[in-house]
Motif scaffolding. Structure first.
Motif, PDB file in Angstrom:
ATOM      1  N   ARG A  77      -0.209  -0.890  17.182  1.00 32.80           N
ATOM      2  CA  ARG A  77      -1.355  -1.453  16.471  1.00 32.80           C
ATOM      3  C   ARG A  77      -1.871  -0.486  15.409  1.00 32.80           C
ATOM      4  NH1 ARG A  77      -3.221  -2.651  21.785  1.00 32.80           N
ATOM      5  NH2 ARG A  77      -4.970  -1.189  21.523  1.00 32.80           N
ATOM      6  N   THR A  78      -1.952   0.783  15.757  1.00 33.46           N
ATOM      7  CA  THR A  78      -2.472   1.771  14.797  1.00 33.46           C
ATOM      8  C   THR A  78      -1.602   1.834  13.553  1.00 33.46           C
ATOM      9  OG1 THR A  78      -3.452   3.106  16.576  1.00 33.46           O
ATOM     10  CG2 THR A  78      -3.066   4.212  14.468  1.00 33.46           C
ATOM     11  N   LEU A  79      -0.288   1.864  13.727  1.00 39.70           N
ATOM     12  CA  LEU A  79       0.606   1.966  12.567  1.00 39.70           C
ATOM     13  C   LEU A  79       0.602   0.686  11.733  1.00 39.70           C
ATOM     14  CD1 LEU A  79       2.468   4.309  11.539  1.00 39.70           C
ATOM     15  CD2 LEU A  79       1.374   4.660  13.755  1.00 39.70           C
ATOM     16  N   VAL A  80       0.587  -0.469  12.380  1.00 42.23           N
ATOM     17  CA  VAL A  80       0.538  -1.718  11.617  1.00 42.23           C
ATOM     18  C   VAL A  80      -0.751  -1.758  10.791  1.00 42.23           C
ATOM     19  CG1 VAL A  80       0.322  -4.227  11.762  1.00 42.23           C
ATOM     20  CG2 VAL A  80       2.007  -3.054  13.176  1.00 42.23           C
ATOM     21  N   PHE A  81      -1.868  -1.418  11.418  1.00 44.64           N
ATOM     22  CA  PHE A  81      -3.138  -1.450  10.694  1.00 44.64           C
ATOM     23  C   PHE A  81      -3.157  -0.442   9.553  1.00 44.64           C
ATOM     24  CE2 PHE A  81      -7.492   0.027  10.007  1.00 44.64           C
ATOM     25  CZ  PHE A  81      -8.132  -1.178   9.745  1.00 44.64           C
ATOM     26  N   LYS A  82      -2.727   0.790   9.829  1.00 44.25           N
ATOM     27  CA  LYS A  82      -2.895   1.864   8.857  1.00 44.25           C
ATOM     28  C   LYS A  82      -1.880   1.800   7.716  1.00 44.25           C
ATOM     29  CE  LYS A  82      -5.191   4.679   8.345  1.00 44.25           C
ATOM     30  NZ  LYS A  82      -6.414   4.768   7.514  1.00 44.25           N
ATOM     31  N   ILE A  83      -0.726   1.246   7.938  1.00 32.44           N
ATOM     32  CA  ILE A  83       0.234   1.143   6.837  1.00 32.44           C
ATOM     33  C   ILE A  83      -0.343   0.257   5.735  1.00 32.44           C
ATOM     34  CG2 ILE A  83       2.383  -0.052   6.227  1.00 32.44           C
ATOM     35  CD1 ILE A  83       3.733   1.527   8.445  1.00 32.44           C
ATOM     36  N   PHE A  84      -1.023  -0.797   6.108  1.00 31.29           N
ATOM     37  CA  PHE A  84      -1.662  -1.644   5.095  1.00 31.29           C
ATOM     38  C   PHE A  84      -3.082  -1.169   4.790  1.00 31.29           C
ATOM     39  CE2 PHE A  84       1.567  -4.164   7.281  1.00 31.29           C
ATOM     40  CZ  PHE A  84       2.397  -4.432   6.202  1.00 31.29           C
ATOM     41  N   ASP A  88      -8.882  -6.920   5.738  1.00 30.39           N
ATOM     42  CA  ASP A  88      -8.568  -8.323   5.447  1.00 30.39           C
ATOM     43  C   ASP A  88      -7.127  -8.662   5.833  1.00 30.39           C
ATOM     44  OD1 ASP A  88     -11.108  -8.688   4.507  1.00 30.39           O
ATOM     45  OD2 ASP A  88     -10.559  -8.630   2.384  1.00 30.39           O
ATOM     46  N   THR A  89      -6.211  -7.737   5.610  1.00 30.94           N
ATOM     47  CA  THR A  89      -4.814  -7.980   5.969  1.00 30.94           C
ATOM     48  C   THR A  89      -4.661  -8.094   7.476  1.00 30.94           C
ATOM     49  OG1 THR A  89      -4.011  -6.813   4.008  1.00 30.94           O
ATOM     50  CG2 THR A  89      -2.461  -7.057   5.841  1.00 30.94           C
ATOM     51  N   TRP A  90      -5.258  -7.175   8.205  1.00 28.66           N
ATOM     52  CA  TRP A  90      -5.181  -7.211   9.670  1.00 28.66           C
ATOM     53  C   TRP A  90      -5.768  -8.521  10.218  1.00 28.66           C
ATOM     54  CZ3 TRP A  90      -3.160  -4.461  13.692  1.00 28.66           C
ATOM     55  CH2 TRP A  90      -3.691  -4.682  14.965  1.00 28.66           C
ATOM     56  N   GLU A  91      -6.933  -8.897   9.718  1.00 23.95           N
ATOM     57  CA  GLU A  91      -7.580 -10.104  10.250  1.00 23.95           C
ATOM     58  C   GLU A  91      -6.797 -11.361   9.872  1.00 23.95           C
ATOM     59  OE1 GLU A  91     -12.177  -8.534  10.671  1.00 23.95           O
ATOM     60  OE2 GLU A  91     -11.654  -9.819   8.968  1.00 23.95           O
ATOM     61  N   TYR A  92      -6.203 -11.377   8.687  1.00 27.30           N
ATOM     62  CA  TYR A  92      -5.365 -12.513   8.312  1.00 27.30           C
ATOM     63  C   TYR A  92      -4.171 -12.631   9.256  1.00 27.30           C
ATOM     64  CZ  TYR A  92      -1.924 -15.268   5.740  1.00 27.30           C
ATOM     65  OH  TYR A  92      -0.976 -16.204   5.383  1.00 27.30           O
ATOM     66  N   LEU A  93      -3.516 -11.505   9.527  1.00 26.56           N
ATOM     67  CA  LEU A  93      -2.354 -11.533  10.419  1.00 26.56           C
ATOM     68  C   LEU A  93      -2.731 -12.014  11.813  1.00 26.56           C
ATOM     69  CD1 LEU A  93      -0.530  -8.239   9.391  1.00 26.56           C
ATOM     70  CD2 LEU A  93       0.191 -10.588   8.895  1.00 26.56           C
ATOM     71  N   GLU A  94      -3.886 -11.592  12.292  1.00 27.14           N
ATOM     72  CA  GLU A  94      -4.292 -12.023  13.631  1.00 27.14           C
ATOM     73  C   GLU A  94      -4.707 -13.493  13.654  1.00 27.14           C
ATOM     74  OE1 GLU A  94      -6.687  -9.078  15.848  1.00 27.14           O
ATOM     75  OE2 GLU A  94      -4.639  -8.642  16.530  1.00 27.14           O
ATOM     76  N   ARG A  95      -5.174 -14.005  12.541  1.00 29.04           N
ATOM     77  CA  ARG A  95      -5.488 -15.440  12.485  1.00 29.04           C
ATOM     78  C   ARG A  95      -4.216 -16.277  12.555  1.00 29.04           C
ATOM     79  NH1 ARG A  95      -9.207 -13.971   8.439  1.00 29.04           N
ATOM     80  NH2 ARG A  95      -7.802 -14.737   6.797  1.00 29.04           N
ATOM     81  N   VAL A  96      -3.171 -15.840  11.870  1.00 26.34           N
ATOM     82  CA  VAL A  96      -1.970 -16.669  11.790  1.00 26.34           C
ATOM     83  C   VAL A  96      -0.954 -16.346  12.882  1.00 26.34           C
ATOM     84  CG1 VAL A  96      -2.261 -16.992   9.315  1.00 26.34           C
ATOM     85  CG2 VAL A  96      -0.791 -15.142  10.126  1.00 26.34           C
ATOM     86  N   HIS A 145       8.336  -1.633   5.339  1.00 27.65           N
ATOM     87  CA  HIS A 145       7.387  -0.918   6.201  1.00 27.65           C
ATOM     88  C   HIS A 145       7.448  -1.444   7.638  1.00 27.65           C
ATOM     89  CE1 HIS A 145       4.926   0.843   2.732  1.00 27.65           C
ATOM     90  NE2 HIS A 145       5.314   1.843   3.490  1.00 27.65           N
ATOM     91  N   LEU A 146       7.617  -2.727   7.804  1.00 24.78           N
ATOM     92  CA  LEU A 146       7.750  -3.266   9.156  1.00 24.78           C
ATOM     93  C   LEU A 146       9.043  -2.781   9.802  1.00 24.78           C
ATOM     94  CD1 LEU A 146       6.448  -6.871   8.438  1.00 24.78           C
ATOM     95  CD2 LEU A 146       5.284  -5.108   9.771  1.00 24.78           C
TER      96      LEU A 146
END
Length: 340
Positions: A77-84, A88-96, A145-146
């Motif tokens: 979670r830390t790396l996914v969040f911090k790379i971007f 807004d990106t994190w919350e969009y990903l969690e919505r979809v 990055h992923l």
């Protein structure tokens, strides 16, 4: 080692920026400062962990008790969040895609969601860092990055980091990975150290980024042959004396003084501030203006949340036009997270 006059500006900036932080906690409307440069332009807080994105990371990504607190999942979670590095990106990903996790989230699904986000005209990455794309065979930067995160997970990097004996060792584990480099590897080291995976003192290790190098060049007439990192430690160690000499009653994070990571960040910020306050001092970057102006966030300011082991208690009401009260940010000693 010889300071330039901008070194005094460094300490005055740190003092005023920290006051702005407290005033915003006490009064959502403002105004928060009489400094026209701080009022107009965007600057980070004196303490890195107090910045809006760091606060979101610590509270919602790392310590949210509804999420798994396993080493593997916190790292992911830390790396996914911090790379971007963008809420807004994190919350969009969690919505979809639902709550993001290594065990249950498809990386290809994340990549497809980011494709759609970009197609809708939204920025995926924050502008805070320059993010070079790792060269891992994909066309899209975010897909590379992923792939980098998958490589780290396949290498069992989370467990290796959790077993690291020092903060420097965490950095050494991260820095060889494609596309990171010293600056980003250090930033991620600090981010991971906020979490329950690690428990190192932030004083243990520091790396000067490009912005800090520019700020250091402006603050020192003569470095005395010391490296940028050694200069950061020198400045960190003399903070109490420096504030006292300038008759500045600096309000820290409770009893927590500025750490090397904070002083490193402040050198980056004074690099920007001095472009307006000291325009005849070029530094090493040659930049002459500040790009980002301050714009109020649409988000409601949340109660500050720091790593529980820091046991931070903020005393509010010490800045102008406020009444004295205390905001306790400490946690019970037996609390466990293992289960502007």
């Amino acid at each position: 080692m010889e300071f330039s006059p901008i070194m005094d500006t460094y300490w005055r900036f740190a003092y005023e920026r920290q006051l702005v932080y407290f005033r915003r906690l006490e009064d959502a409307i403002g105004p928060w400062t009489d400094d026209p440069i701080i009022d107009r332009y965007r600057f980070t807080n004196a303490y890195r962990a107090a910045d809006r994105v760091s606060q979101y990371l610590i509270r919602h990504v790392q310590y949210d008790e509804s999420r798994s607190q396993s080493v593997e999942e916190i790292f992911f979670r830390t790396l996914v969040f911090k790379i971007f590095n963008k809420i807004d990106t994190w919350e969009y990903l969690e919505r979809v895609a639902g709550a993001l996790s290594w065990a249950h989230t498809s990386l290809s699904g994340i990549s497809d969601a980011l494709d759609r986000m970009m197609a809708a005209g939204h920025a995926v990455y924050s502008a805070a860092y320059i993010m070079p794309a790792p060269k891992l065979g994909f066309v899209r930067k975010h897909a590379n990055h992923l792939a980098l995160i998958k490589m780290m997970m396949d290498d069992k990097l989370p467990a290796k980091i959790a077993d690291a004996p020092t903060l420097r060792h965490v950095f050494d584990l991260l820095v060889p990975y494609n596309g990171l480099g010293r600056f980003l590897a250090f930033q991620y080291t600090i981010d991971l150290n906020y979490s329950s995976i690690l428990d190192f003192d932030e004083s243990d290790f520091v790396v000067a980024g490009p912005g800090a190098l520019d700020g250091i060049a402006k603050c020192f007439v003569d470095t005395g042959g010391l490296s940028a990192e050694e200069l950061i430690y020198e400045v960190t160690d003399r903070q109490t004396t420096a504030f006292a000499q300038l008759e500045l009653d600096f309000k820290g994070l409770g009893k927590r003084p500025l750490k090397p990571i904070d002083c490193q960040n402040l050198f980056c910020e004074i690099s920007k501030y001095a472009r307006v306050a000291h325009p005849t001092v070029p530094g090493v970057s040659g930049r002459t203006r500040i790009k980002q102006q301050y714009r109020p966030s649409r988000r409601e300011t949340e109660k500050p949340f720091f790593p529980p082991r820091w046991q931070v208690e903020l005393e509010l009401g010490t800045s102008k036009n406020t009444t004295n009260r205390q905001l306790s940010l400490s946690w019970p000693a037996d609390h466990s997270v293992a289960g502007r």
